[in-house]
Design an enzyme around this catalytic site. Structure first.
Site, PDB file in Angstrom:
ATOM      1  N   ASP A  84     -21.135-146.455  -3.518  1.00  0.00           N
ATOM      2  CA  ASP A  84     -21.079-147.805  -2.974  1.00  0.00           C
ATOM      3  C   ASP A  84     -19.649-148.294  -2.810  1.00  0.00           C
ATOM      4  O   ASP A  84     -19.001-148.678  -3.790  1.00  0.00           O
ATOM      5  CB  ASP A  84     -21.849-148.746  -3.937  1.00  0.00           C
ATOM      6  CG  ASP A  84     -21.724-150.180  -3.523  1.00  0.00           C
ATOM      7  OD1 ASP A  84     -21.789-151.063  -4.408  1.00  0.00           O
ATOM      8  OD2 ASP A  84     -21.547-150.441  -2.309  1.00  0.00           O
ATOM      9  N   SER A 141     -12.406-156.127  12.866  1.00  0.00           N
ATOM     10  CA  SER A 141     -12.806-155.476  14.118  1.00  0.00           C
ATOM     11  C   SER A 141     -12.332-156.352  15.280  1.00  0.00           C
ATOM     12  O   SER A 141     -12.253-157.574  15.169  1.00  0.00           O
ATOM     13  CB  SER A 141     -14.337-155.319  14.159  1.00  0.00           C
ATOM     14  OG  SER A 141     -14.768-154.993  15.474  1.00  0.00           O
TER      15      SER A 141
HETATM   16  C1  LIG Z   1     -25.352-158.940   1.078  1.00  0.00           C
HETATM   17  S1  LIG Z   1     -25.063-157.409   0.402  1.00  0.00           S
HETATM   18  C2  LIG Z   1     -26.667-156.687   0.260  1.00  0.00           C
HETATM   19  C3  LIG Z   1     -26.561-155.310  -0.299  1.00  0.00           C
HETATM   20  N1  LIG Z   1     -27.853-154.714  -0.607  1.00  0.00           N
HETATM   21  C4  LIG Z   1     -28.484-154.014   0.329  1.00  0.00           C
HETATM   22  O1  LIG Z   1     -28.066-153.803   1.436  1.00  0.00           O
HETATM   23  C5  LIG Z   1     -29.799-153.355  -0.149  1.00  0.00           C
HETATM   24  C6  LIG Z   1     -29.493-151.910  -0.488  1.00  0.00           C
HETATM   25  C7  LIG Z   1     -30.744-151.251  -1.016  1.00  0.00           C
HETATM   26  C8  LIG Z   1     -31.066-151.398  -2.353  1.00  0.00           C
HETATM   27  C9  LIG Z   1     -32.193-150.770  -2.847  1.00  0.00           C
HETATM   28  C10 LIG Z   1     -33.023-150.008  -2.015  1.00  0.00           C
HETATM   29  C11 LIG Z   1     -32.689-149.877  -0.678  1.00  0.00           C
HETATM   30  C12 LIG Z   1     -31.547-150.504  -0.167  1.00  0.00           C
HETATM   31  O2  LIG Z   1     -30.743-153.358   0.928  1.00  0.00           O
HETATM   32  C13 LIG Z   1     -31.137-154.586   1.395  1.00  0.00           C
HETATM   33  O3  LIG Z   1     -30.770-155.623   0.908  1.00  0.00           O
HETATM   34  N2  LIG Z   1     -31.932-154.507   2.476  1.00  0.00           N
HETATM   35  C14 LIG Z   1     -32.374-153.230   2.977  1.00  0.00           C
HETATM   36  C15 LIG Z   1     -33.743-153.241   3.534  1.00  0.00           C
HETATM   37  C16 LIG Z   1     -33.975-154.403   4.457  1.00  0.00           C
HETATM   38  N3  LIG Z   1     -35.336-154.384   4.948  1.00  0.00           N
HETATM   39  C17 LIG Z   1     -33.693-155.709   3.735  1.00  0.00           C
HETATM   40  C18 LIG Z   1     -32.299-155.725   3.213  1.00  0.00           C
HETATM   41  C19 LIG Z   1     -25.746-155.264  -1.576  1.00  0.00           C
HETATM   42  O4  LIG Z   1     -25.896-156.081  -2.446  1.00  0.00           O
HETATM   43  N4  LIG Z   1     -24.945-154.167  -1.637  1.00  0.00           N
HETATM   44  C20 LIG Z   1     -24.184-153.871  -2.829  1.00  0.00           C
HETATM   45  C21 LIG Z   1     -24.578-152.502  -3.377  1.00  0.00           C
HETATM   46  C22 LIG Z   1     -26.087-152.326  -3.491  1.00  0.00           C
HETATM   47  C23 LIG Z   1     -26.686-153.206  -4.581  1.00  0.00           C
HETATM   48  C24 LIG Z   1     -28.164-152.929  -4.784  1.00  0.00           C
HETATM   49  C25 LIG Z   1     -28.435-151.472  -5.076  1.00  0.00           C
HETATM   50  C26 LIG Z   1     -27.850-150.571  -4.030  1.00  0.00           C
HETATM   51  C27 LIG Z   1     -26.365-150.869  -3.812  1.00  0.00           C
HETATM   52  C28 LIG Z   1     -22.695-153.855  -2.489  1.00  0.00           C
HETATM   53  O5  LIG Z   1     -22.417-152.844  -1.567  1.00  0.00           O
HETATM   54  C29 LIG Z   1     -22.285-155.163  -1.864  1.00  0.00           C
HETATM   55  O6  LIG Z   1     -22.290-156.092  -2.893  1.00  0.00           O
HETATM   56  C30 LIG Z   1     -21.896-157.335  -2.574  1.00  0.00           C
HETATM   57  C31 LIG Z   1     -21.748-157.747  -1.267  1.00  0.00           C
HETATM   58  C32 LIG Z   1     -21.354-159.041  -1.008  1.00  0.00           C
HETATM   59  N5  LIG Z   1     -21.100-159.907  -2.030  1.00  0.00           N
HETATM   60  C33 LIG Z   1     -21.247-159.512  -3.301  1.00  0.00           C
HETATM   61  C34 LIG Z   1     -21.640-158.209  -3.601  1.00  0.00           C
END
Ligand SMILES: CSC[C@H](NC(=O)[C@H](Cc1ccccc1)OC(=O)N1CCC(N)CC1)C(=O)N[C@@H](CC1CCCCC1)[C@@H](O)COc1ccncc1
Length: 333
Positions: free
Chosen positions: A35, A199
């Protein structure tokens, strides 16, 4: 030194990507989500309550002869999607793609939130953002990349994510056979601890290029491409029967629609990364026969996020300073 590890989509929507990591002596195997949007290396562990586990591999420090607890140290993290975890800290040997970090901070979870429990394919995360946002307290720790950086031939790692196919994370070198054309570099603003960049604009299908500075982060841990509303509206206004469906969580399109490509500009030489329309459809939205769009609004997050939907279309170089200041390299493939 150099390292190379295969990374694989965890499901048919490419929602996240896992890669194998070994921790401890003898090696304990894990499948971790790399990540670039966070900076903690954490794993499910023998400290994680059994009712918060769902088949994940667990780290047992007492079974590793090289594990040492960092006494008085703890960690606690929450992510943009509301998920969270916390626990204690050990130092141990971590090996990724043949590259070994001795004395790497391994954050053992003593609790995880529900979405981690339910994601049985993932045993934890390898944070690859900047160590300035590592959550270990009172003594902040370094990421795997920062720990091994002095031993790397070049202080870089690259991400080559693919749609429904194995891709690669490389450490310490750039594989020239993995991309086409040249790499366009753009400066990184790491003041918030992320791989931030700007970008130069976007293009829907073969329409005119729209010059617009779009500042965001390159984030392998985020599934979607999250951009400002004007960009998202410009894209979906070109798709018949697209609709912003709050019950689905954003824009959906008819599943049988062929979608326009989406391109975004990088660097100051007119280079663009083009996401084929086929990759802009994330599959059934869960409501009706509509499919969930890969491009959604960054809305209230506070930053734009170039997540997997965008990164899948590119070969991306995360360069922490081979030329002095950190930079991101983008190439088509
Ligand atoms: C607005 S950052 C949303 C993002 N989490 C996602 O992208 C998750 C990823 C996921 C998790 C579990 C199963 C499948 C996909 O997936 C979804 O949220 N979705 C996918 C599926 C879709 N249908 C709905 C939306 C996120 O927190 N990333 C952080 C890492 C992430 C955390 C959760 C576990 C996996 C890794 C990170 O890089 C970014 O941290 C921040 C970003 C902005 N400020 C603060 C923190």
């Amino acid at each position: 030194a150099k390292g190379s590890v295969v990374t694989t989509p965890i499901n048919s929507e490419d929602e996240a990507y896992d890669a194998p990591v070994s921790i401890g002596t003898p090696a304990q195997p894990f499948n971790l989500d790399f990540d670039t949007g966070s900076s903690d290396l954490w794993v499910f562990s023998s400290l994680t309550p059994s009712n918060e586990r769902n088949g994940q591999n667990i780290y047992t420090a007492s079974r590793s002869s090289t594990a040492k607890q960092l006494s008085g140290e703890s960690w606690k993290i929450s992510y943009g999607d509301g998920s969270s975890s916390s626990g204690l800290v050990y130092s141990d040997v971590v090996t990724i793609g043949g590259l070994t970090a001795a004395g790497q901070a391994v954050e053992a979870a003593s609790r995880v939130s529900q979405s981690f429990t339910s994601e049985s394919a993932t045993d934890g995360l390898v944070g690859l953002a900047f160590s300035s946002i590592n959550t270990v307290s009172p003594d902040q720790q370094t990421t795997f990349f920062d720990t091994v950086k002095p031993s790397l031939a070049s202080p870089v790692f690259t991400a080559d994510l693919k749609h429904q196919a194995p891709g690669t994370y490389n450490f310490g070198f750039i594989d020239k056979s993995a991309f086409t054309g040249s790499i366009t570099y753009t400066p990184v603003d790491n003041s918030q601890g992320f791989w931030g960049f700007t970008s130069t604009g976007f293009q829907v299908g073969n329409n005119d290029f729209q010059q617009e500075s779009i500042t965001g982060i390159a984030d392998t841990g985020t599934t979607l491409l999250l951009l400002p509303d004007d960009v998202v509206n410009a894209y979906y206004s070109s798709v018949n029967n697209a609709q912003n469906d709050q019950s689905a969580g954003g824009f959906t399109v008819p599943c049988d629609t062929s979608l326009p490509d989406f391109s975004f500009g990088v660097g100051n030489n007119g280079a663009m990364i083009t996401i084929p329309g086929s990759l802009m459809n994330l599959g059934p939205s869960g409501s009706g026969n509509s499919c969930f769009g890969g491009l959604q609004s960054s809305g209230t997050i506070g930053t734009n996020i170039f997540g997997d939907v965008a990164l899948k279309a590119a070969f991306v170089v995360f360069d922490s300073g081979s030329q002095g200041q950190p930079q991101l390299g983008w190439a088509s493939k």
